[in-house]
Design a protein around this motif. Structure first.
Motif, short mmCIF file in Angstrom:
data_model
loop_
_atom_site.label_atom_id
_atom_site.label_comp_id
_atom_site.label_asym_id
_atom_site.label_seq_id
_atom_site.Cartn_x
_atom_site.Cartn_y
_atom_site.Cartn_z
N ASP A 22 0.79 -1.24 0.05
CA ASP A 22 0.08 0.05 0.15
C ASP A 22 0.89 1.32 -0.12
O ASP A 22 1.90 1.66 0.89
CB ASP A 22 -0.88 0.06 1.33
N THR A 23 0.90 2.04 -1.11
CA THR A 23 1.90 3.13 -1.22
C THR A 23 1.35 4.49 -1.86
O THR A 23 0.44 4.44 -2.73
CB THR A 23 3.08 2.61 -2.23
N GLU A 48 5.61 6.65 1.07
CA GLU A 48 5.23 6.31 2.05
C GLU A 48 4.53 4.79 2.02
O GLU A 48 3.28 4.69 1.27
CB GLU A 48 3.98 7.05 2.86
N ASP A 49 5.22 3.83 2.32
CA ASP A 49 4.87 2.41 2.16
C ASP A 49 4.42 1.66 3.09
O ASP A 49 5.20 1.79 4.35
CB ASP A 49 6.20 1.74 1.25
N ILE A 50 3.62 0.58 3.04
CA ILE A 50 3.25 -0.23 3.86
C ILE A 50 3.13 -1.53 3.24
O ILE A 50 2.58 -1.74 2.30
CB ILE A 50 1.71 0.03 4.74
N ASN A 108 9.71 -7.63 4.32
CA ASN A 108 9.21 -7.29 5.56
C ASN A 108 9.21 -8.88 6.02
O ASN A 108 8.83 -10.09 5.59
CB ASN A 108 7.65 -7.17 5.58
N HIS A 116 5.83 -0.40 8.01
CA HIS A 116 5.54 1.06 7.63
C HIS A 116 6.76 1.84 7.54
O HIS A 116 7.23 2.35 8.67
CB HIS A 116 4.52 1.65 8.55
N GLU A 204 1.44 9.08 8.14
CA GLU A 204 -0.06 8.70 7.71
C GLU A 204 -0.36 8.02 8.92
O GLU A 204 -0.44 6.74 8.89
CB GLU A 204 0.14 7.91 6.46
N LYS A 205 -0.85 8.50 10.03
CA LYS A 205 -1.42 7.77 11.02
C LYS A 205 -2.46 8.77 11.35
O LYS A 205 -2.57 9.81 11.89
CB LYS A 205 -0.58 7.77 12.33
#
Length: 253
Positions: A22-23, A48-50, A108, A116, A204-205
Motif C-alpha cells: 500500500d503506497t 510512504e509504504d506499508i 518485511n 510502515h 500517515e496515522k
C-alpha cells in the motif's frame, strides 16, 4: 510569516494498492505522473509504504541518487550488492549512496505485522559517487518535543547525523498534543542568495495534526511546500490533533 506555505493534501498524492504493498507517492513515481510534482530542489521521491508480512521488493538496481528509509513501525530486511544484510526497526534510518550503481532488496521479515516506512530519494551534487551504506538509530527520547537532525551535509561538524552529498537537512519530531517546536532555517544568513526551501511531511496515522506558524494545518499524510524562506527564519510547529504527531522536515536549497 516566514516563507510561502502551500499544503499538499494526503489524498492528492499518487496512490496504489498492490495487495502486498500500500503506497502513497508525493512526487511522480512508477505509474503515477503529475508534471506539477516531479521534484522539489534536490528532493525527488517521498514514498510512504506499508508492506504486508513476508512480502517485499525483490532485487533491483539504483544509481546516482542517495536513497534512505525512515522506519515508522515493523521490521524491514535490507540486503544489497555491497554485502550488507540488516533488519531495520522503528527509529532506524538506512541510507544508501547509490552512486555508480548498486542492487538491493527490501523485505518485511515479520510473520504477522506490516512494516510502515518512508523511502526518500535525493539527488547529490555529484551523481558518480562511490556506493556506500550507513545505518543510524534515533531514539524516541531524542525526538520527543524536539527536532532531531537526522541527515546533514556537514557530518564533520554535526557528527550525530548521517552525511549527504548536497545541501540538504532532514529532521524528525514526536510532538505531544499542544506542544510546540521551532525550526531555524538552515544556511548562512550573510550569503547574498540565502533563500531556501522546506518540505514538511506528517506521518500517515489517523489523528495526527500539525499547525505551521499558527496558520497552515496539516493532517496525517499531508505535506507542505515552503518556498522563499530565508536562512535564520524561525518556523513554529504545533501538535493540534488527538495524538502525538510524528513529522519530518526537509530543509534544502
Amino acid at each position: 510569516m516566514p516563507g510561502k506555505v502551500v499544503v499538499r493534501p494526503s489524498e492528492e498524492r499518487g496512490y496504489a494498492n498492490h495487495g502486498w504493498l500500500d503506497t502513497h507517492h508525493t512526487f511522480s513515481f512508477a505509474n503515477y505522473y503529475d508534471p506539477n510534482y516531479e521534484e522539489f530542489g534536490a528532493l525527488r521521491v517521498i514514498n510512504e509504504d506499508i508492506v504486508q508480512p513476508q512480502k517485499g521488493f525483490g532485487t533491483h538496481s539504483h544509481r546516482e541518487f542517495e536513497i534512505f528509509s525512515y522506519i515508522i513501525s515493523g521490521e524491514l530486511e535490507h540486503k544489497d550488492s555491497m554485502g550488507n544484510l540488516e533488519i531495520l526497526k522503528r527509529g532506524d534510518v538506512q541510507f544508501t549512496t547509490a552512486g555508480t550503481g548498486i542492487s538491493h532488496s527490501e523485505h518485511n521479515v515479520h510473520k504477522t505485522l506490516p512494516v510502515h516506512f518512508l523511502q526518500i530519494w535525493v539527488k547529490p551534487d555529484n551523481p558518480k559517487l562511490s556506493p556506500a551504506y550507513h545505518t543510524k538509530t534515533f531514539s524516541e527520547s531524542a525526538k520527543e518535543n524536539k527536532l532531531v537532525r537526522i541527515i546533514s551535509p556537514d557530518k564533520k561538524h554535526v557528527p550525530d547525523t548521517i552525511g549527504i552529498h548536497t545541501d540538504f537537512h532532514m529532521y524528525a519530531s514526536l510532538l505531544d498534543q499542544g506542544a510546540k517546536v521551532t525550526h531555524k532555517v538552515q544556511g548562512n544568513a550573510n550569503d547574498g542568495d540565502n533563500k531556501r526551501k522546506l518540505y514538511i511531511h506528517v506521518i500517515e496515522k489517523e489523528g495526527m495534526k500539525v499547525l505551521i506558524n499558527g496558520e497552515s494545518l496539516l493532517k496525517h499524510g499531508d505535506g507542505a511546500f515552503i518556498t522563499e524562506a530565508i536562512s535564520g527564519d524561525e518556523i513554529i510547529f504545533e501538535s493540534v490533533g488527538n495524538r502525538t504527531a510524528e513529522f519530518v522536515i526537509f530543509d534544502l536549497v
